[in-house]
Motif scaffolding. Structure first.
Motif, PDB file in Angstrom:
ATOM      1  N   UNK A  85      10.096   9.366  -8.187  1.00  0.00           N
ATOM      2  CA  UNK A  85       9.147   8.525  -8.906  1.00  0.00           C
ATOM      3  C   UNK A  85       8.026   8.189  -7.923  1.00  0.00           C
ATOM      4  N   UNK A  86       6.839   8.706  -8.181  1.00  0.00           N
ATOM      5  CA  UNK A  86       5.733   8.534  -7.231  1.00  0.00           C
ATOM      6  C   UNK A  86       5.344   7.071  -7.064  1.00  0.00           C
ATOM      7  N   UNK A  87       5.619   6.238  -8.049  1.00  0.00           N
ATOM      8  CA  UNK A  87       5.288   4.811  -7.921  1.00  0.00           C
ATOM      9  C   UNK A  87       6.203   4.118  -6.908  1.00  0.00           C
ATOM     10  N   UNK A  88       7.454   4.564  -6.837  1.00  0.00           N
ATOM     11  CA  UNK A  88       8.400   3.960  -5.896  1.00  0.00           C
ATOM     12  C   UNK A  88       8.413   4.662  -4.544  1.00  0.00           C
ATOM     13  N   UNK A  89       7.793   5.824  -4.457  1.00  0.00           N
ATOM     14  CA  UNK A  89       7.785   6.604  -3.219  1.00  0.00           C
ATOM     15  C   UNK A  89       6.374   7.070  -2.888  1.00  0.00           C
ATOM     16  N   UNK A  90       5.415   6.181  -3.029  1.00  0.00           N
ATOM     17  CA  UNK A  90       4.017   6.594  -2.853  1.00  0.00           C
ATOM     18  C   UNK A  90       3.713   7.108  -1.450  1.00  0.00           C
ATOM     19  N   UNK A  91       4.513   6.723  -0.470  1.00  0.00           N
ATOM     20  CA  UNK A  91       4.292   7.196   0.895  1.00  0.00           C
ATOM     21  C   UNK A  91       4.581   8.689   1.023  1.00  0.00           C
ATOM     22  N   UNK A 103      -2.427  10.020  12.901  1.00  0.00           N
ATOM     23  CA  UNK A 103      -2.316  10.300  11.474  1.00  0.00           C
ATOM     24  C   UNK A 103      -2.735   9.079  10.669  1.00  0.00           C
ATOM     25  N   UNK A 104      -2.439   7.908  11.192  1.00  0.00           N
ATOM     26  CA  UNK A 104      -2.895   6.647  10.596  1.00  0.00           C
ATOM     27  C   UNK A 104      -3.319   5.722  11.735  1.00  0.00           C
ATOM     28  N   UNK A 105      -4.319   4.867  11.507  1.00  0.00           N
ATOM     29  CA  UNK A 105      -4.767   3.966  12.577  1.00  0.00           C
ATOM     30  C   UNK A 105      -3.702   2.948  12.980  1.00  0.00           C
ATOM     31  N   UNK A 106      -2.926   2.476  12.006  1.00  0.00           N
ATOM     32  CA  UNK A 106      -1.898   1.482  12.305  1.00  0.00           C
ATOM     33  C   UNK A 106      -0.707   1.699  11.375  1.00  0.00           C
ATOM     34  N   UNK A 152       5.491  -1.456   5.145  1.00  0.00           N
ATOM     35  CA  UNK A 152       6.944  -1.339   5.080  1.00  0.00           C
ATOM     36  C   UNK A 152       7.584  -2.725   5.079  1.00  0.00           C
ATOM     37  N   UNK A 153       8.685  -2.882   4.360  1.00  0.00           N
ATOM     38  CA  UNK A 153       9.423  -4.144   4.460  1.00  0.00           C
ATOM     39  C   UNK A 153       9.901  -4.339   5.903  1.00  0.00           C
ATOM     40  N   UNK A 154      10.044  -5.568   6.330  1.00  0.00           N
ATOM     41  CA  UNK A 154      10.446  -5.861   7.707  1.00  0.00           C
ATOM     42  C   UNK A 154      11.753  -5.164   8.075  1.00  0.00           C
ATOM     43  N   UNK A 155      12.665  -5.063   7.120  1.00  0.00           N
ATOM     44  CA  UNK A 155      13.954  -4.414   7.402  1.00  0.00           C
ATOM     45  C   UNK A 155      13.769  -2.939   7.773  1.00  0.00           C
ATOM     46  N   UNK A 156      12.817  -2.258   7.141  1.00  0.00           N
ATOM     47  CA  UNK A 156      12.551  -0.852   7.473  1.00  0.00           C
ATOM     48  C   UNK A 156      11.705  -0.741   8.732  1.00  0.00           C
TER      49      UNK A 156
END
Length: 127
Positions: free
Chosen positions: A27-33, A69-72, A78-82
């Motif tokens: 599901x692209x909405x839940x896995x947009x990364x 690949x990304x500036x930051x 990401x959630x703090x747990x991840x």
């Protein structure tokens, strides 16, 4: 069930069909990364990055001090747990990719080696 676009090289069609049949839908909405740019049917050449940047309304900036690949990593939200599970080396790679020397090679699975030999002999002979 869908079928891969038929007007392409047979090896590409087989690979895409294999993914369609054996892959897992996301599901692209839940896995947009996971969602990135999609290629088109023309070969990738030297203009690919510039065409992609234009299409995605991005800027190719070769003058920045850091080129990752990304500036930051914070941009991933990401959630703090991840986030706390990420290695500092992974974060550094994503934020400072240009500092790394990447090497790429292909090693065929022995089971498919016959097919690779057949493909390269026939493909190179026709190009």
């Amino acid at each position: 069930m869908r079928f891969a676009y038929p007007m392409q090289k047979i090896q590409d069609w087989i690979t895409q069909q294999w993914v369609i049949l054996g892959g897992r839908k996301i599901d692209s909405k839940n896995n947009d990364w996971l969602i990135g740019p999609f290629g088109n049917l023309e070969p990738i050449n030297n203009d690919y990055i510039h065409k992609l940047a234009e299409k995605e309304n991005l800027i190719v900036d070769k003058e920045t001090k850091t080129q990752g690949l990304i500036p930051s990593i914070q941009q991933l939200h990401l959630p703090e747990s991840e986030f706390s599970q990420l290695s500092l080396k992974v974060i550094d790679f994503y934020e400072n990719t240009s500092n790394y020397n990447l090497s790429f090679s292909v090693k065929w699975n022995p089971f498919f080696n016959f097919f690779s030999e057949f493909y390269f002999k026939n493909y190179l002979a026709t190009d």
